[in-house]
Design a protein around this motif. Structure first.
Motif, PDB file in Angstrom:
ATOM      1  N   UNK A   1       0.836  -1.162   0.000  1.00 45.88           N
ATOM      2  CA  UNK A   1       0.000   0.000   0.000  1.00 45.88           C
ATOM      3  C   UNK A   1       0.893   1.241   0.000  1.00 45.88           C
ATOM      4  N   UNK A   2       0.667   2.128  -0.948  1.00 48.03           N
ATOM      5  CA  UNK A   2       1.425   3.378  -1.023  1.00 48.03           C
ATOM      6  C   UNK A   2       0.739   4.452  -0.199  1.00 48.03           C
ATOM      7  N   UNK A   3       1.514   5.156   0.525  1.00 46.91           N
ATOM      8  CA  UNK A   3       0.949   6.296   1.237  1.00 46.91           C
ATOM      9  C   UNK A   3       1.807   7.514   0.906  1.00 46.91           C
ATOM     10  N   UNK A   4       1.152   8.606   0.746  1.00 48.94           N
ATOM     11  CA  UNK A   4       1.831   9.849   0.434  1.00 48.94           C
ATOM     12  C   UNK A   4       1.775  10.733   1.665  1.00 48.94           C
ATOM     13  N   UNK A   5       2.935  11.204   2.060  1.00 44.47           N
ATOM     14  CA  UNK A   5       2.998  12.104   3.206  1.00 44.47           C
ATOM     15  C   UNK A   5       3.057  13.533   2.684  1.00 44.47           C
ATOM     16  N   UNK A   6       2.161  14.346   3.196  1.00 43.89           N
ATOM     17  CA  UNK A   6       2.147  15.759   2.826  1.00 43.89           C
ATOM     18  C   UNK A   6       2.667  16.545   4.012  1.00 43.89           C
ATOM     19  N   UNK A   7       3.599  17.401   3.726  1.00 36.43           N
ATOM     20  CA  UNK A   7       4.183  18.214   4.784  1.00 36.43           C
ATOM     21  C   UNK A   7       4.015  19.685   4.434  1.00 36.43           C
ATOM     22  N   UNK A   8       3.531  20.431   5.393  1.00 34.55           N
ATOM     23  CA  UNK A   8       3.413  21.875   5.212  1.00 34.55           C
ATOM     24  C   UNK A   8       4.488  22.517   6.065  1.00 34.55           C
ATOM     25  N   UNK A   9       5.362  23.238   5.416  1.00 38.24           N
ATOM     26  CA  UNK A   9       6.405  23.924   6.169  1.00 38.24           C
ATOM     27  C   UNK A   9       6.068  25.405   6.210  1.00 38.24           C
ATOM     28  N   UNK A  10       6.496  26.017   7.255  1.00 42.04           N
ATOM     29  CA  UNK A  10       6.283  27.453   7.327  1.00 42.04           C
ATOM     30  C   UNK A  10       7.637  28.137   7.301  1.00 42.04           C
ATOM     31  N   UNK A  11       7.728  29.105   6.450  1.00 44.53           N
ATOM     32  CA  UNK A  11       8.928  29.912   6.356  1.00 44.53           C
ATOM     33  C   UNK A  11       8.590  31.280   6.911  1.00 44.53           C
ATOM     34  N   UNK A  12       9.274  31.666   7.978  1.00 41.75           N
ATOM     35  CA  UNK A  12       8.942  32.983   8.520  1.00 41.75           C
ATOM     36  C   UNK A  12       9.306  34.069   7.517  1.00 41.75           C
ATOM     37  N   UNK A  13       8.434  35.047   7.379  1.00 38.14           N
ATOM     38  CA  UNK A  13       8.763  36.148   6.476  1.00 38.14           C
ATOM     39  C   UNK A  13       9.909  36.974   7.057  1.00 38.14           C
ATOM     40  N   UNK A  14      10.508  37.721   6.201  1.00 33.80           N
ATOM     41  CA  UNK A  14      11.549  38.652   6.636  1.00 33.80           C
ATOM     42  C   UNK A  14      10.892  39.623   7.611  1.00 33.80           C
ATOM     43  N   UNK A  15      11.559  39.946   8.710  1.00 33.99           N
ATOM     44  CA  UNK A  15      10.962  40.914   9.646  1.00 33.99           C
ATOM     45  C   UNK A  15      10.583  42.209   8.935  1.00 33.99           C
ATOM     46  N   UNK A  16       9.506  42.780   9.388  1.00 33.87           N
ATOM     47  CA  UNK A  16       9.026  44.055   8.865  1.00 33.87           C
ATOM     48  C   UNK A  16       9.382  45.144   9.871  1.00 33.87           C
ATOM     49  N   UNK A  17       9.973  46.229   9.385  1.00 30.28           N
ATOM     50  CA  UNK A  17      10.340  47.351  10.255  1.00 30.28           C
ATOM     51  C   UNK A  17       9.676  48.615   9.712  1.00 30.28           C
ATOM     52  N   UNK A  18       9.007  49.335  10.616  1.00 24.65           N
ATOM     53  CA  UNK A  18       8.333  50.586  10.274  1.00 24.65           C
ATOM     54  C   UNK A  18       8.742  51.619  11.307  1.00 24.65           C
ATOM     55  N   UNK A  19       9.008  52.842  10.864  1.00 31.92           N
ATOM     56  CA  UNK A  19       9.333  53.929  11.779  1.00 31.92           C
ATOM     57  C   UNK A  19       8.360  55.068  11.548  1.00 31.92           C
ATOM     58  N   UNK A  20       8.069  55.792  12.620  1.00 28.89           N
ATOM     59  CA  UNK A  20       7.165  56.924  12.482  1.00 28.89           C
ATOM     60  C   UNK A  20       7.372  57.938  13.581  1.00 28.89           C
ATOM     61  N   UNK A  21       6.928  59.164  13.291  1.00 27.64           N
ATOM     62  CA  UNK A  21       7.053  60.222  14.284  1.00 27.64           C
ATOM     63  C   UNK A  21       5.856  61.162  14.288  1.00 27.64           C
ATOM     64  N   UNK A  22       4.721  60.685  13.735  1.00 25.06           N
ATOM     65  CA  UNK A  22       3.505  61.488  13.763  1.00 25.06           C
ATOM     66  C   UNK A  22       2.293  60.568  13.650  1.00 25.06           C
ATOM     67  N   UNK A  23       1.113  61.147  13.710  1.00 27.42           N
ATOM     68  CA  UNK A  23      -0.123  60.357  13.717  1.00 27.42           C
ATOM     69  C   UNK A  23      -0.299  59.513  12.455  1.00 27.42           C
ATOM     70  N   UNK A  24       0.253  59.935  11.328  1.00 24.96           N
ATOM     71  CA  UNK A  24       0.178  59.140  10.101  1.00 24.96           C
ATOM     72  C   UNK A  24       0.878  57.794  10.304  1.00 24.96           C
ATOM     73  N   UNK A  25       1.891  57.795  11.166  1.00 24.80           N
ATOM     74  CA  UNK A  25       2.626  56.566  11.456  1.00 24.80           C
ATOM     75  C   UNK A  25       1.775  55.486  12.095  1.00 24.80           C
ATOM     76  N   UNK A  26       0.684  55.861  12.760  1.00 26.05           N
ATOM     77  CA  UNK A  26      -0.194  54.871  13.376  1.00 26.05           C
ATOM     78  C   UNK A  26      -0.882  54.039  12.300  1.00 26.05           C
ATOM     79  N   UNK A  27      -1.435  54.690  11.301  1.00 27.64           N
ATOM     80  CA  UNK A  27      -2.092  53.933  10.224  1.00 27.64           C
ATOM     81  C   UNK A  27      -1.066  53.149   9.406  1.00 27.64           C
ATOM     82  N   UNK A  28       0.133  53.696   9.241  1.00 31.65           N
ATOM     83  CA  UNK A  28       1.209  52.964   8.563  1.00 31.65           C
ATOM     84  C   UNK A  28       1.529  51.673   9.307  1.00 31.65           C
ATOM     85  N   UNK A  29       1.627  51.758  10.608  1.00 31.98           N
ATOM     86  CA  UNK A  29       1.943  50.588  11.428  1.00 31.98           C
ATOM     87  C   UNK A  29       0.824  49.545  11.341  1.00 31.98           C
TER      88      UNK A  29
END
Length: 138
Positions: A1-29
């Motif tokens: 009997x053949x069985x197929x194993x399915x594997x789901x791997x997760x690759x973490x995305x590259x970290x996201x960096x956001x900088x802000x210094x005003x209220x517009x930065x809140x919606x950006x974040x």
């Protein structure tokens, strides 16, 4: 009997960096947090993504209001967690205060952040300031 194993791997995305210094930065974040969760594989549930956006919004708002008017947000993911780290130039730790139920002057954010996160730490730096690391289960 053949069985197929399915594997789901997760690759973490590259970290996201956001900088802000005003209220517009809140919606950006908020947009950055939503885009970050959209790139995760496997994708988190919509509740987790909404919670991350809310936590990021509160942390960034607090950094702008109470942390010196500037923030750096870094979003990272591991196999079981997503972390939002918000740095600001003020070394003072957040303090709980009674929410203002009538005057609209706030007081809800830190309570909410503490309740919604799985793990919360505050570390010194960069420089003279602090970084708040808010971790949520993935």
């Amino acid at each position: 009997m053949n069985s197929t194993m399915i594997s789901i791997t997760s690759t973490p995305p590259v970290p996201t960096v956001v900088q802000g210094d005003n209220a517009v930065g809140i919606s950006q974040a908020r947009r950055a947090a939503r885009a970050f969760t959209d790139r995760l594989t496997p994708a988190p549930g919509p509740d987790m993504a909404d919670t991350l956006v809310l936590v990021v919004s509160e942390l960034v708002t607090n950094a702008l209001r109470h942390g010196g008017g500037h923030y750096t947000l870094e979003l990272t993911a591991g196999p079981d967690t997503v972390t939002a780290a918000v740095s600001d130039p003020n070394p003072a730790h957040p303090r709980e205060r009674n929410p203002d139920l009538g005057g609209g002057s706030g007081g809800f954010g830190w309570h909410m952040i503490r309740r919604l996160t799985h793990h919360l730490t505050i570390t010194p730096g960069p420089g003279y300031g602090k970084t708040i690391h808010a971790q949520l289960p993935r």
